[in-house]
Design a protein around this motif. Structure first.
Motif, PDB file in Angstrom:
ATOM      1  N   SER A   1     -10.728   5.560  -1.573  1.00 52.08           N
ATOM      2  CA  SER A   1      -9.799   6.574  -1.087  1.00 52.08           C
ATOM      3  C   SER A   1     -10.102   6.738   0.405  1.00 52.08           C
ATOM      4  O   SER A   1     -11.270   6.768   0.805  1.00 52.08           O
TER       5      SER A   1
ATOM      6  N   GLN B   1      -7.282  -5.137   0.196  1.00 52.82           N
ATOM      7  CA  GLN B   1      -5.890  -4.942   0.619  1.00 52.82           C
ATOM      8  C   GLN B   1      -5.849  -3.984   1.815  1.00 52.82           C
ATOM      9  O   GLN B   1      -5.105  -4.194   2.770  1.00 52.82           O
ATOM     10  N   LEU B   2      -6.665  -2.933   1.769  1.00 54.48           N
ATOM     11  CA  LEU B   2      -6.750  -1.973   2.872  1.00 54.48           C
ATOM     12  C   LEU B   2      -7.243  -2.667   4.148  1.00 54.48           C
ATOM     13  O   LEU B   2      -6.663  -2.479   5.227  1.00 54.48           O
TER      14      LEU B   2
ATOM     15  N   ILE C   1       0.850  -1.187   0.000  1.00 58.46           N
ATOM     16  CA  ILE C   1       0.000   0.000   0.000  1.00 58.46           C
ATOM     17  C   ILE C   1       0.885   1.235   0.000  1.00 58.46           C
ATOM     18  O   ILE C   1       1.796   1.352   0.826  1.00 58.46           O
TER      19      ILE C   1
ATOM     20  N   TRP D   1      -4.542  -4.834   5.637  1.00 59.71           N
ATOM     21  CA  TRP D   1      -3.497  -4.005   6.257  1.00 59.71           C
ATOM     22  C   TRP D   1      -3.970  -3.471   7.603  1.00 59.71           C
ATOM     23  O   TRP D   1      -3.240  -3.525   8.597  1.00 59.71           O
TER      24      TRP D   1
ATOM     25  N   LEU E   1      -4.794   7.786   1.783  1.00 54.71           N
ATOM     26  CA  LEU E   1      -4.549   6.772   0.763  1.00 54.71           C
ATOM     27  C   LEU E   1      -5.512   7.043  -0.391  1.00 54.71           C
ATOM     28  O   LEU E   1      -6.669   7.356  -0.171  1.00 54.71           O
TER      29      LEU E   1
ATOM     30  N   GLN F   1      -0.303   8.063   0.448  1.00 51.38           N
ATOM     31  CA  GLN F   1      -0.293   9.297  -0.323  1.00 51.38           C
ATOM     32  C   GLN F   1       0.352  10.418   0.498  1.00 51.38           C
ATOM     33  O   GLN F   1       1.170  11.165   0.012  1.00 51.38           O
TER      34      GLN F   1
ATOM     35  N   ASP G   1      -7.144   5.570  -4.063  1.00 54.19           N
ATOM     36  CA  ASP G   1      -7.405   4.518  -5.035  1.00 54.19           C
ATOM     37  C   ASP G   1      -6.735   3.192  -4.645  1.00 54.19           C
ATOM     38  O   ASP G   1      -5.936   2.628  -5.380  1.00 54.19           O
ATOM     39  N   VAL G   2      -7.079   2.703  -3.434  1.00 56.34           N
ATOM     40  CA  VAL G   2      -6.491   1.477  -2.887  1.00 56.34           C
ATOM     41  C   VAL G   2      -7.540   0.362  -2.956  1.00 56.34           C
ATOM     42  O   VAL G   2      -8.719   0.607  -2.685  1.00 56.34           O
TER      43      VAL G   2
ATOM     44  N   ARG H   1     -12.314  -0.316  -5.174  1.00 51.60           N
ATOM     45  CA  ARG H   1     -11.210   0.561  -4.754  1.00 51.60           C
ATOM     46  C   ARG H   1     -11.789   1.745  -3.987  1.00 51.60           C
ATOM     47  O   ARG H   1     -12.902   2.187  -4.248  1.00 51.60           O
TER      48      ARG H   1
END
Length: 176
Positions: free
Chosen positions: A167, A136-137, A112, A140, A129, A115, A131-132, A165
């Motif tokens: 933000s 996955q976020l 990741i 994490w 962050l 930003q 466009d993750v 995805r």
């Protein structure tokens, strides 16, 4: 009280029906009534009371063993508390640096890209962050909270144009 009950029409009807039974049936009804009374006393009174007593005794024994353990380890526990207090008092600045280091290194390990991030008050940082992938976020953040003792103080998620995805704006703190 018994006279009042016997003066009720229902009770008079029951007594009349009882009197019409044969001697043998009256004895059987009496024995069955005694057995029913004993069963009610046993299941409604005796078993719950003994169950509560046994549970209380078990809880008492467990509390005694825990107290004995605490007393036997009192010196160790006191040293641990004193050590932790010294560490916390002397490392307030180090905590926010450690938090920032933990967050950035775990984000990198999870693939990741942060930003932007900045300190936010006592032992907290803000993280942005863009466009993750949400999965996955989530993985994490689960690793941060479960393994590293970091808590999410504030979170704002915005859906991205791409499916799956997001933000994100987060405020992360060290669990106190």
């Amino acid at each position: 009280m018994i006279q009042k009950l016997m003066s009720l029409p229902v009770a008079q009807k029951l007594v009349a029906q009882y009197d019409q039974l044969s001697r043998r049936d009256q004895k059987a009804l009496g024995l069955m009534s005694v057995a029913l009374l004993l069963a009610v006393l046993y299941f409604a009174v005796w078993r719950p009371v003994t169950g509560f007593h046994d549970e209380a005794l078990s809880n008492h024994q467990q509390a005694e063993s825990q107290l004995a353990w605490v007393k036997s380890n009192e010196g160790k526990l006191q040293r641990l508390v004193e050590s932790r207090e010294k560490t916390q008092a002397g490392s307030r600045i180090g905590d926010s640096r450690a938090l920032m280091s933990s967050v950035t290194s775990s984000a990198k390990a999870s693939g990741i890209a942060l930003q932007r991030f900045e300190p936010s008050g006592d032992n907290a940082i803000r993280v942005w962050l863009e466009d993750v992938p949400f999965s996955q976020l989530a993985a994490w953040l689960e690793g941060l909270t479960a393994e590293q003792g970091i808590v999410i103080d504030q979170a704002a998620l915005d859906r991205s144009d791409k499916p799956g995805r997001v933000s994100v704006r987060l405020t992360l703190k060290i669990r106190s």
